[in-house]
Design an enzyme around this catalytic site. Structure first.
Site, PDB file in Angstrom:
ATOM      1  N   GLU A  80       0.860  -1.198   0.051  1.00  0.00           N
ATOM      2  CA  GLU A  80      -0.162   0.047  -0.125  1.00  0.00           C
ATOM      3  C   GLU A  80       0.882   1.105   0.113  1.00  0.00           C
ATOM      4  OE1 GLU A  80      -1.011  -2.145   2.677  1.00  0.00           O
ATOM      5  OE2 GLU A  80      -2.464  -3.043   1.628  1.00  0.00           O
ATOM      6  N   TYR A  99       7.519   2.470  -7.673  1.00  0.00           N
ATOM      7  CA  TYR A  99       6.735   0.969  -7.763  1.00  0.00           C
ATOM      8  C   TYR A  99       6.271   0.925  -9.240  1.00  0.00           C
ATOM      9  CZ  TYR A  99       6.711   1.410  -2.567  1.00  0.00           C
ATOM     10  OH  TYR A  99       7.080   1.544  -1.468  1.00  0.00           O
TER      11      TYR A  99
END
Ligand SMILES: CC(C)(COP(=O)(O)OP(=O)(O)OC[C@H]1O[C@@H](n2cnc3c(N)ncnc32)[C@H](O)[C@@H]1OP(=O)(O)O)[C@@H](O)C(=O)NCCC(=O)NCCS
Length: 159
Positions: free
Chosen positions: A115, A127
């Site tokens: 998350e 990411y």
């Protein structure tokens, strides 16, 4: 001249297991890196639970960063990945992501989850470039300034 000095430097960064003793170095980095840092108790709980947790050290043992993950049956969840502010932008997050991915594969995980705060543009970009995909939103997942909450983007990497 000393031959050792002339030799090209190998990548001497090393990941080693996070210990309770290492928290004396980890906690100041955590507090410098986040507005809402993990507490000592959060780290202790993770270590006692046996979660994969490693610290990244430079030659000479200086702490560069660390990660904590949680292993599931066929998935791994990256709970915390942090690089000390003075050492960001040198590829250390990518190095640790490679290590987490290798660990997850070793454990036969098929997905790596994490998350990230909606506002954490830098981490999200890292990411995404690494191959994670946005797969959902957790509303009001994180504490935020003035008693408010912030959404988390759920990201997943197929292994
Ligand atoms: C997000 C975070 C983990 C990234 O760590 P980092 O070590 O700075 O990331 P990296 O250096 O691996 O990659 C970042 C950048 O360096 C570049 N890079 C990669 N290898 C490099 C190298 N050898 N030399 C220089 N730069 C390099 C990457 O391309 C990337 O480019 P960008 O700045 O345009 O994004 C770090 O900023 C951090 O700890 N932030 C605070 C805590 C946090 O937000 N954690 C994530 C919570 S989900």
């Amino acid at each position: 001249m000393n031959a050792a000095v002339r030799r090209p430097q190998p990548d001497a960064r090393a990941l080693v297991p996070m210990t309770v003793a290492a928290l004396a170095e980890v906690l100041p980095v955590e507090q410098a890196a986040y507005e809402f840092p993990w507490t000592r108790g959060n780290f202790i709980d993770s270590l006692h639970a046996g979660y994969p947790a490693q610290v990244l050290r430079a030659p000479g043992a200086k702490l560069l960063g660390y990660f904590v993950a949680m292993s599931g049956v066929d998935e791994m969840h990256l709970l915390n990945i942090t690089v000390a502010p003075a050492h960001q932008g040198c590829g250390h997050a990518l190095f640790m992501l490679d290590a987490v991915q290798a660990l997850a594969r070793e454990r036969h995980a098929e997905q790596l989850w994490l998350e990230v705060r909606v506002s954490n543009a830098r981490a999200r970009r890292i990411y995404e470039r690494y191959g994670f995909r946005n797969v959902g939103l957790r509303k009001s997942y994180y504490p935020a300034a003035q008693g408010l909450r912030e959404d988390a983007i759920v990201m997943s990497l197929g292994l």
